[in-house]
Design a protein around this motif. Sequence first.
Motif, PDB file in Angstrom:
ATOM      1  N   THR A  99       0.849  -1.182   0.000  1.00 53.34           N
ATOM      2  CA  THR A  99       0.000   0.000   0.000  1.00 53.34           C
ATOM      3  C   THR A  99       0.886   1.232   0.000  1.00 53.34           C
ATOM      4  O   THR A  99       2.052   1.184   0.417  1.00 53.34           O
ATOM      5  N   GLU A 100       0.341   2.330  -0.510  1.00 54.99           N
ATOM      6  CA  GLU A 100       0.998   3.631  -0.442  1.00 54.99           C
ATOM      7  C   GLU A 100       0.156   4.608   0.366  1.00 54.99           C
ATOM      8  O   GLU A 100       0.430   5.805   0.355  1.00 54.99           O
ATOM      9  N   ARG A 101      -0.825   4.089   1.089  1.00 53.59           N
ATOM     10  CA  ARG A 101      -1.714   4.924   1.893  1.00 53.59           C
ATOM     11  C   ARG A 101      -1.312   4.809   3.359  1.00 53.59           C
ATOM     12  O   ARG A 101      -1.245   3.706   3.912  1.00 53.59           O
ATOM     13  N   THR A 102      -1.054   5.940   4.005  1.00 54.94           N
ATOM     14  CA  THR A 102      -0.635   5.907   5.400  1.00 54.94           C
ATOM     15  C   THR A 102      -1.776   5.491   6.331  1.00 54.94           C
ATOM     16  O   THR A 102      -1.521   4.902   7.385  1.00 54.94           O
ATOM     17  N   ASP A 103      -3.032   5.778   5.961  1.00 54.94           N
ATOM     18  CA  ASP A 103      -4.141   5.327   6.799  1.00 54.94           C
ATOM     19  C   ASP A 103      -4.274   3.809   6.762  1.00 54.94           C
ATOM     20  O   ASP A 103      -4.604   3.180   7.776  1.00 54.94           O
ATOM     21  N   ALA A 104      -3.983   3.204   5.608  1.00 57.17           N
ATOM     22  CA  ALA A 104      -4.015   1.746   5.523  1.00 57.17           C
ATOM     23  C   ALA A 104      -2.887   1.125   6.338  1.00 57.17           C
ATOM     24  O   ALA A 104      -3.059   0.063   6.962  1.00 57.17           O
ATOM     25  N   VAL A 105      -1.721   1.774   6.354  1.00 54.27           N
ATOM     26  CA  VAL A 105      -0.603   1.277   7.166  1.00 54.27           C
ATOM     27  C   VAL A 105      -0.954   1.353   8.645  1.00 54.27           C
ATOM     28  O   VAL A 105      -0.720   0.403   9.409  1.00 54.27           O
ATOM     29  N   ALA A 106      -1.533   2.468   9.083  1.00 50.73           N
ATOM     30  CA  ALA A 106      -1.910   2.619  10.489  1.00 50.73           C
ATOM     31  C   ALA A 106      -2.953   1.589  10.890  1.00 50.73           C
ATOM     32  O   ALA A 106      -2.876   1.002  11.980  1.00 50.73           O
ATOM     33  N   ALA A 107      -3.931   1.341  10.020  1.00 47.30           N
ATOM     34  CA  ALA A 107      -4.955   0.340  10.323  1.00 47.30           C
ATOM     35  C   ALA A 107      -4.340  -1.054  10.434  1.00 47.30           C
ATOM     36  O   ALA A 107      -4.710  -1.839  11.304  1.00 47.30           O
ATOM     37  N   ALA A 108      -3.381  -1.371   9.548  1.00 43.86           N
ATOM     38  CA  ALA A 108      -2.732  -2.675   9.599  1.00 43.86           C
ATOM     39  C   ALA A 108      -1.908  -2.831  10.878  1.00 43.86           C
ATOM     40  O   ALA A 108      -1.894  -3.908  11.489  1.00 43.86           O
ATOM     41  N   LEU A 109      -1.234  -1.776  11.301  1.00 44.76           N
ATOM     42  CA  LEU A 109      -0.454  -1.844  12.535  1.00 44.76           C
ATOM     43  C   LEU A 109      -1.365  -2.086  13.735  1.00 44.76           C
ATOM     44  O   LEU A 109      -1.031  -2.861  14.637  1.00 44.76           O
ATOM     45  N   MET A 110      -2.514  -1.454  13.762  1.00 45.01           N
ATOM     46  CA  MET A 110      -3.454  -1.656  14.860  1.00 45.01           C
ATOM     47  C   MET A 110      -4.140  -3.007  14.790  1.00 45.01           C
ATOM     48  O   MET A 110      -4.792  -3.426  15.740  1.00 45.01           O
ATOM     49  N   ASP A 111      -3.989  -3.679  13.663  1.00 42.97           N
ATOM     50  CA  ASP A 111      -4.532  -5.026  13.509  1.00 42.97           C
ATOM     51  C   ASP A 111      -3.477  -6.088  13.796  1.00 42.97           C
ATOM     52  O   ASP A 111      -3.675  -7.261  13.520  1.00 42.97           O
ATOM     53  N   GLY A 112      -2.320  -5.656  14.315  1.00 42.97           N
ATOM     54  CA  GLY A 112      -1.293  -6.612  14.697  1.00 42.97           C
ATOM     55  C   GLY A 112      -0.342  -6.998  13.595  1.00 42.97           C
ATOM     56  O   GLY A 112       0.323  -8.036  13.685  1.00 42.97           O
ATOM     57  N   LYS A 113      -0.232  -6.179  12.555  1.00 41.53           N
ATOM     58  CA  LYS A 113       0.662  -6.494  11.440  1.00 41.53           C
ATOM     59  C   LYS A 113       2.008  -5.775  11.607  1.00 41.53           C
ATOM     60  O   LYS A 113       2.175  -4.903  12.453  1.00 41.53           O
ATOM     61  N   VAL A 114       2.944  -6.150  10.756  1.00 40.73           N
ATOM     62  CA  VAL A 114       4.256  -5.520  10.693  1.00 40.73           C
ATOM     63  C   VAL A 114       4.354  -4.780   9.365  1.00 40.73           C
ATOM     64  O   VAL A 114       4.044  -5.349   8.306  1.00 40.73           O
ATOM     65  N   ALA A 115       4.749  -3.523   9.402  1.00 38.77           N
ATOM     66  CA  ALA A 115       4.899  -2.716   8.190  1.00 38.77           C
ATOM     67  C   ALA A 115       6.382  -2.561   7.869  1.00 38.77           C
ATOM     68  O   ALA A 115       7.180  -2.251   8.748  1.00 38.77           O
ATOM     69  N   VAL A 116       6.731  -2.785   6.605  1.00 38.97           N
ATOM     70  CA  VAL A 116       8.126  -2.732   6.158  1.00 38.97           C
ATOM     71  C   VAL A 116       8.266  -1.591   5.162  1.00 38.97           C
ATOM     72  O   VAL A 116       7.520  -1.519   4.180  1.00 38.97           O
ATOM     73  N   LEU A 117       9.231  -0.695   5.416  1.00 41.15           N
ATOM     74  CA  LEU A 117       9.512   0.423   4.528  1.00 41.15           C
ATOM     75  C   LEU A 117      10.962   0.351   4.087  1.00 41.15           C
ATOM     76  O   LEU A 117      11.841  -0.005   4.876  1.00 41.15           O
TER      77      LEU A 117
END
Length: 507
Positions: free
Chosen positions: A246-264
């Motif tokens: 994703t390139e959307r920061t709101d989608a990244v924040a939602a994924a983090l709150m869902d227990g995911k790991v975000a890689v940049l």
Amino acid sequence: MSPTSNVPSSVVSDLRSNRSYIETAFENCQDIVIENWTYGGGLKYDVLSVYCSSLVSADNNHYLKRTLEDLSGQGSGTDDVASPDSIQSYFDRGGAAWQGFTTSSELSGAVELVLQGYVVLLFEGWDKAVAYKVASFEKRQVTEPVSEPVVKGPREGTIENIDINLGMIRQRIQTPRLKIEFLSAGETSKTSIAFCYLDRVVLPSVLEEFKSRLKGIEKYDVPETSYVEDWIQDSAYSPFPQYRYTERTDAVAAALMDGKVAVLVENSPAVMIAPSYFVDFIGTGEDYYVRTVFASMVRVLRLLAFLIALTLPSIYIALSTFHSELIPTVLLLAILDTREGIPFPAFIEALIMEVSFELLREAGIRLPRPVGSAVSIVGALVIGQAAIMAKIASPIMVIVVALTGIASFAIPHYEIAIAIRILRFPLMLAATLLGGFGLMIAFLLLLLHMTCLQTLGQPYLTSFAPLKLRDFRDIFVRVPLKRMLASPRNRRLADSPSSPRKGGFPE
């Protein structure tokens, strides 16, 4: 070209030796600027400045002047204050007012700092290098992602600068429990990789598995985020994506709150979400910004589009070749009438049209944008009409292929759309060989593969297998948000034993 062995690798008090190392390391690098300066009373002390003109602005003299101004302000005798001994004491005790400076006692470290956008200063009589970070990279402005447009919702997208991307994520999740860890990959590229997660929300087993798989990547160059996926994925030959982008920061924040790991990854706007399950490719972030009825209707439409894009050509082949008795008589007569004079069986006819459609799709993507859309639309119309007139394809087959293409465009995530494009052809072959029975076997094999597939050690069909009825309120339909307060986008935070109330962040 590495420096010669007769030149010291550590910063020494002899400025000529340091310059010899720098010049050898940057041989034939004409964008590296090496300049000699003098300072102090009677200009009797020498200093060497090194920077990369393609990474920093041309006016760098003020950094040396700022350093000397800081020194001269510490005493009345400028000559004494600006001596090499005073400079060493000044920086060792952290007296520099300018932010973003660092020191290095190794010449190899100084070389790396130059390539990272620092101005490096080497003083005569001091065995350390002083570096100021003055990088001036050209970067794209923060705009809405082209591949993820929304009608309603935030329009902020990530760019190729990792610091700005992390700042936008921090702005959305303002808690110290948002952990960010860095590593550098590639002995040549020195690419910065960051992964972030929400402490006490991410599963410890998932985080541990992710870190263990990431080991060893430091040796390899990572120019883009997908290289990390290829390094840590469970099945390299599965058509199904195990991680989404994703390139959307709101989608990244939602994924983090869902227990995911975000890689940049530095120089890449794509953020990888790990792990990603099959259900994650059904919804979008915009589903939570619109009313429940509309969001649920759109999700059902997406599911229907998924089935049409995957199965419509194979179902048509199976019905027209093996099970014509299942087609209503009027429709069957119309199909037979349109197929009169077609020299190919249904499979070859569908294969020709599908390959032509895929070629047009790729041509539309690769050509310049003003030309690409015209080529794809006009090309589809011209080729479809020409194929009908030449008796290569029947009108019903053109309709089937067109509906399949439109349905594939309705799928929101590009990764899962590619999987459907790949799987469509084996299903067509199974329908050609055994009809409906072949389709049933192909579907069973596909379901078996998805059931066995894992992402970071987690079942790919999580919520389906193992079955979790509670999660169905946010898969095919979306119940009102007030009904999901215990777990709006986050199925694990509400179950945290340290949570003071259902759905709240434990402090």
